[in-house]
Design a protein around this motif. Structure first.
Motif, mmCIF file in Angstrom:
data_model
loop_
_atom_site.group_PDB
_atom_site.id
_atom_site.type_symbol
_atom_site.label_atom_id
_atom_site.label_comp_id
_atom_site.label_asym_id
_atom_site.label_seq_id
_atom_site.Cartn_x
_atom_site.Cartn_y
_atom_site.Cartn_z
ATOM 1 N N TYR A 206 0.785 -1.277 -0.125
ATOM 2 C CA TYR A 206 0.099 -0.107 0.237
ATOM 3 C C TYR A 206 0.870 1.119 0.014
ATOM 4 O O TYR A 206 1.680 1.379 0.654
ATOM 5 C CB TYR A 206 -0.902 -0.224 1.468
ATOM 6 C CG TYR A 206 -2.035 -1.120 1.112
ATOM 7 C CD1 TYR A 206 -3.089 -1.102 0.432
ATOM 8 C CD2 TYR A 206 -1.707 -2.056 2.063
ATOM 9 C CE1 TYR A 206 -3.971 -1.950 0.412
ATOM 10 C CE2 TYR A 206 -2.518 -3.106 2.040
ATOM 11 C CZ TYR A 206 -4.056 -3.330 1.195
ATOM 12 O OH TYR A 206 -4.569 -4.211 1.291
ATOM 13 N N THR A 207 0.255 2.139 -0.750
ATOM 14 C CA THR A 207 1.224 3.510 -0.684
ATOM 15 C C THR A 207 1.016 4.353 0.276
ATOM 16 O O THR A 207 1.752 5.371 0.326
ATOM 17 C CB THR A 207 1.031 4.265 -2.355
ATOM 18 O OG1 THR A 207 -0.342 4.472 -2.328
ATOM 19 C CG2 THR A 207 1.275 3.059 -3.454
ATOM 20 N N ALA B 201 -4.581 13.257 -6.662
ATOM 21 C CA ALA B 201 -3.961 12.028 -7.527
ATOM 22 C C ALA B 201 -3.514 11.032 -6.766
ATOM 23 O O ALA B 201 -2.547 11.306 -5.717
ATOM 24 C CB ALA B 201 -3.177 12.310 -8.626
ATOM 25 N N MET B 202 -3.827 9.968 -6.661
ATOM 26 C CA MET B 202 -3.004 8.560 -6.056
ATOM 27 C C MET B 202 -3.346 7.409 -6.659
ATOM 28 O O MET B 202 -3.895 7.273 -7.552
ATOM 29 C CB MET B 202 -3.638 8.625 -4.660
ATOM 30 C CG MET B 202 -5.438 8.423 -4.537
ATOM 31 S SD MET B 202 -5.851 6.832 -4.671
ATOM 32 C CE MET B 202 -5.339 6.075 -3.185
ATOM 33 N N ALA B 203 -2.742 6.395 -6.170
ATOM 34 C CA ALA B 203 -2.616 5.045 -6.421
ATOM 35 C C ALA B 203 -2.648 4.313 -5.068
ATOM 36 O O ALA B 203 -1.862 4.680 -4.259
ATOM 37 C CB ALA B 203 -1.522 4.574 -7.601
ATOM 38 N N MET B 204 -3.306 3.168 -5.130
ATOM 39 C CA MET B 204 -3.384 2.432 -3.783
ATOM 40 C C MET B 204 -2.239 1.492 -3.632
ATOM 41 O O MET B 204 -1.774 1.474 -2.618
ATOM 42 C CB MET B 204 -4.674 1.659 -3.695
ATOM 43 C CG MET B 204 -4.850 0.784 -2.363
ATOM 44 S SD MET B 204 -6.546 0.062 -2.127
ATOM 45 C CE MET B 204 -6.334 -1.273 -3.489
ATOM 46 N N LEU B 205 -1.590 1.033 -4.857
ATOM 47 C CA LEU B 205 -0.655 0.182 -4.401
ATOM 48 C C LEU B 205 0.697 0.202 -5.368
ATOM 49 O O LEU B 205 0.270 1.081 -6.644
ATOM 50 C CB LEU B 205 -1.119 -1.416 -4.976
ATOM 51 C CG LEU B 205 -2.402 -1.888 -3.956
ATOM 52 C CD1 LEU B 205 -3.026 -3.155 -4.816
ATOM 53 C CD2 LEU B 205 -2.088 -2.151 -2.668
ATOM 54 N N PHE B 206 1.741 -0.026 -5.005
ATOM 55 C CA PHE B 206 2.874 -0.106 -5.886
ATOM 56 C C PHE B 206 2.813 -1.480 -6.743
ATOM 57 O O PHE B 206 2.557 -2.514 -6.202
ATOM 58 C CB PHE B 206 4.189 -0.111 -4.943
ATOM 59 C CG PHE B 206 4.496 1.109 -4.590
ATOM 60 C CD1 PHE B 206 4.798 2.441 -5.069
ATOM 61 C CD2 PHE B 206 4.356 1.469 -3.055
ATOM 62 C CE1 PHE B 206 4.998 3.536 -4.502
ATOM 63 C CE2 PHE B 206 4.567 2.533 -2.330
ATOM 64 C CZ PHE B 206 4.832 3.793 -3.092
ATOM 65 N N ALA C 290 -5.936 5.519 -9.093
ATOM 66 C CA ALA C 290 -5.755 4.378 -9.676
ATOM 67 C C ALA C 290 -5.402 3.157 -8.696
ATOM 68 O O ALA C 290 -5.048 3.253 -7.623
ATOM 69 C CB ALA C 290 -4.309 4.612 -10.321
ATOM 70 N N LEU C 291 -5.689 1.828 -9.064
ATOM 71 C CA LEU C 291 -5.427 0.607 -8.296
ATOM 72 C C LEU C 291 -3.838 0.478 -7.991
ATOM 73 O O LEU C 291 -3.534 0.323 -6.989
ATOM 74 C CB LEU C 291 -6.042 -0.591 -9.055
ATOM 75 C CG LEU C 291 -6.360 -1.731 -8.064
ATOM 76 C CD1 LEU C 291 -7.353 -1.407 -7.051
ATOM 77 C CD2 LEU C 291 -6.885 -2.784 -8.909
ATOM 78 N N ALA C 292 -3.098 0.575 -9.153
ATOM 79 C CA ALA C 292 -1.654 0.439 -8.893
ATOM 80 C C ALA C 292 -0.878 1.564 -9.713
ATOM 81 O O ALA C 292 -1.337 1.991 -10.778
ATOM 82 C CB ALA C 292 -1.313 -0.719 -9.337
ATOM 83 N N PHE C 293 0.416 1.979 -9.033
ATOM 84 C CA PHE C 293 1.240 2.646 -9.929
ATOM 85 C C PHE C 293 2.359 2.005 -10.109
ATOM 86 O O PHE C 293 3.151 1.182 -9.072
ATOM 87 C CB PHE C 293 1.583 3.701 -9.066
ATOM 88 C CG PHE C 293 2.561 4.701 -9.355
ATOM 89 C CD1 PHE C 293 2.704 5.222 -10.364
ATOM 90 C CD2 PHE C 293 3.511 5.075 -8.163
ATOM 91 C CE1 PHE C 293 3.589 6.077 -10.888
ATOM 92 C CE2 PHE C 293 4.736 6.042 -8.737
ATOM 93 C CZ PHE C 293 4.539 6.680 -9.948
ATOM 94 N N VAL C 294 3.245 2.027 -11.214
ATOM 95 C CA VAL C 294 4.299 1.381 -11.771
ATOM 96 C C VAL C 294 5.249 2.609 -11.470
ATOM 97 O O VAL C 294 5.466 3.340 -12.122
ATOM 98 C CB VAL C 294 4.215 1.053 -13.329
ATOM 99 C CG1 VAL C 294 5.908 0.317 -13.519
ATOM 100 C CG2 VAL C 294 3.141 0.010 -13.531
#
Length: 232
Positions: free
Chosen positions: A44-45, A68-73, A227-231
């Protein structure tokens, strides 16, 4: 009859146990789609608590973005990649809803996402939607909607062209590929509204940037991104 049905289901689960979509180990009673170990071990981020996070910085100078955010790496070969793969390619829209609920719970606890008027999932082109059978971003939005009690819009932002794969493209080529892909309908209904754009995986942000540029024609009060995930 209910006893026989439950006995049959118990036998079915014994012979063909459901497995975790993150690690493939059998699920135990009470676990659905994701085992407890994977669920609690997800990267989790906590970006929903910080306006100046890595995802937000992706859009600085590109679009006016409130938050802006993403929940997971997202890490190649990791649990998140496995979950995203199942969500997109294994006919698992329910997994998107489950992950969307987790994402919605984080948005609900954040001071930056309290006044959302519409959830807008990144749309799929009709050909890809027909082939896949569902839009994974819409599934995520369904989960978020259950938590935030916010309506989902699928009529305002449309994908008018089917774009090439983004996988091996850099930021400029990704944006060039996406720049004319979206169109806006009924813009007057979005004027002075707080819009939350929703996607599954964020890499360079080119897709979400193109979506936001289209939505800006409606003169919304704010545009935010989740977003669900962030690369990284």
């Amino acid at each position: 009859m209910p006893f026989l049905k439950n006995s049959f289901l118990d036998l079915l689960h014994l012979l063909f146990p459901a497995t975790c979509m993150g690690c493939t180990l059998p699920l135990v009673s009470g676990e659905v789609q994701i085992c407890s170990t994977c669920l609690h071990g997800l990267p989790y981020t906590d970006q929903h608590l910080n306006l100046e996070n890595l995802v937000a910085r992706q859009f600085w100078g590109r679009i006016p973005c409130h938050a802006a955010m993403a929940m997971l790496f997202f890490k190649k070969g990791g649990t998140v990649q496995q979950l995203i793969h199942h969500l997109k390619y294994s006919n698992q829209p329910e997994l998107g809803i489950r992950m969307g609920i987790l994402l919605g719970e984080r948005l609900l606890s954040s001071p930056f996402y309290q006044d959302i008027d519409f959830l807008i999932p990144v749309p799929l082109h009709k050909k890809r939607l027909k082939k896949r059978g569902y839009n994974q971003s819409y599934s995520i939005a369904q989960g978020i909607s259950q938590v935030l009690k916010t309506p989902i819009s699928t009529k305002h932002l449309l994908r008018k062209t089917a774009t090439d794969s983004q996988t091996n493209k850099g930021r400029f080529l990704r944006f060039e590929n996406m720049s004319a892909a979206f169109e806006l309908q009924h813009p007057e209904e979005l004027t002075n509204q707080h819009l939350l754009l929703i996607d599954d995986v964020l890499t360079t942000g080119a897709t979400l940037e193109a979506c936001a540029i289209a939505l800006l024609q409606a003169r919304p009060e704010k545009i935010s991104i989740a977003a669900l995930a962030f690369v990284t």
